[in-house]
Design an enzyme around this catalytic site. Sequence first.
Site, PDB file in Angstrom:
ATOM      1  N   LYS A  13       0.838  -1.211   0.000  1.00 17.92           N
ATOM      2  CA  LYS A  13       0.000   0.000   0.000  1.00 17.92           C
ATOM      3  C   LYS A  13       0.869   1.256   0.000  1.00 17.92           C
ATOM      4  CE  LYS A  13      -1.983  -1.226   3.915  1.00 17.92           C
ATOM      5  NZ  LYS A  13      -1.266  -2.491   4.202  1.00 17.92           N
ATOM      6  N   ARG A  88      -9.991   0.339   8.460  1.00 22.09           N
ATOM      7  CA  ARG A  88      -9.514  -1.006   8.792  1.00 22.09           C
ATOM      8  C   ARG A  88     -10.561  -1.825   9.518  1.00 22.09           C
ATOM      9  NH1 ARG A  88      -3.656   0.161   8.827  1.00 22.09           N
ATOM     10  NH2 ARG A  88      -2.610  -1.795   9.263  1.00 22.09           N
ATOM     11  N   ARG A 127      11.848  -5.609   5.364  1.00 24.38           N
ATOM     12  CA  ARG A 127      11.639  -4.194   4.983  1.00 24.38           C
ATOM     13  C   ARG A 127      12.565  -3.271   5.760  1.00 24.38           C
ATOM     14  NH1 ARG A 127       5.756  -1.640   5.457  1.00 24.38           N
ATOM     15  NH2 ARG A 127       5.973  -2.433   7.584  1.00 24.38           N
ATOM     16  N   ARG A 162      11.128  -1.103  11.254  1.00 21.90           N
ATOM     17  CA  ARG A 162       9.997  -0.737  12.115  1.00 21.90           C
ATOM     18  C   ARG A 162       9.884  -1.716  13.290  1.00 21.90           C
ATOM     19  NH1 ARG A 162       4.819   0.406   8.252  1.00 21.90           N
ATOM     20  NH2 ARG A 162       3.846  -0.921   9.823  1.00 21.90           N
ATOM     21  N   ARG A 173      -0.380  -9.140  13.244  1.00 21.84           N
ATOM     22  CA  ARG A 173      -1.001  -8.149  12.339  1.00 21.84           C
ATOM     23  C   ARG A 173      -1.809  -8.849  11.255  1.00 21.84           C
ATOM     24  NH1 ARG A 173       4.322  -5.155  10.757  1.00 21.84           N
ATOM     25  NH2 ARG A 173       3.044  -4.041   9.229  1.00 21.84           N
TER      26      ARG A 173
END
Length: 224
Positions: A13, A88, A127, A162, A173
């Site tokens: 996203k 969400r 990431r 992160r 998640r």
Amino acid sequence: MNLILLGGPGAGKGTQAKKLIDKFQIPQISTGDILRAAVKEGTEMGRKAKEFMDAGKLVPDEVVIGIIKDRLAQPDCKKGFILDGFPRTVPQAEALDKVLMGLGNKIDHVVSIDVDEEALVTRLTGRRTCKNAACGQMFHIKFTPSKKEGVCDKCGTELYQRDDDNEATVRNRLATYNQATAPLIGYYTAKGLVRPIAGVGSIDDIFNKIVGIVSGGHSCACGR
Ligand code: AP5
Ligand code: MG
């Protein structure tokens, strides 16, 4: 062009939103980025939000709805916006409808980016994100490495991992997405707004698919 990017954690996203900003000159509104900024600033909201984020759970609806209500009322949203990570939950989507109605506005497209779960875990655990919030570019140690290790190609700032990109939190998640967010596909399908796309393949190919959809081109569920 008012667009929602829907998809599990790591679906791409943010990556796609950054390219859409450049092409269409409309703002990306990422509740995740706004919450991370609040955590960094050490505000009360940030302190409360961090507990939920580190556990892979959702921050309470009233907090994020308040954030979005204020953000959508800003003048730069008049010519369009890209919602990344909001809504969400179904109550968030209902609140968004109300806010937009009050502003005389509406959602045009909901692009649902589909990537299988194990690929999402691989993407998120590898990431790296630019520390400069104004840039926020994402890299991946294997798929899209920065030219110089640990340094952002775009702005030269240090990259970081992160706090919620460890495997245990990523799996939480994913469970949260399946339970609370996936029902939004039905919510927006009933409104005729969902445009599903396969989120695997090159970042540019996926971007071209999204551009085709928002420009009124091919938009069926076949993933082309
Ligand atoms: P948020 O920041 O929104 O995180 P998320 O939804 O989990 O999504 P990510 O940002 O992790 O993934 P992405 O889809 O943006 O993927 P990206 O492009 O970076 O939310 C974080 C937390 O904040 C939540 O858990 C919650 O606690 C809270 N929160 C936020 N909004 C909320 C709300 N509305 N309500 C309640 N709580 C809220 O890509 C991922 C990686 O893959 C990168 O390394 C990238 O380089 C790579 N990649 C991208 N595309 C490709 C490709 N095509 N091929 C290979 N690799 C790719
Ligand atoms: Mg993101």
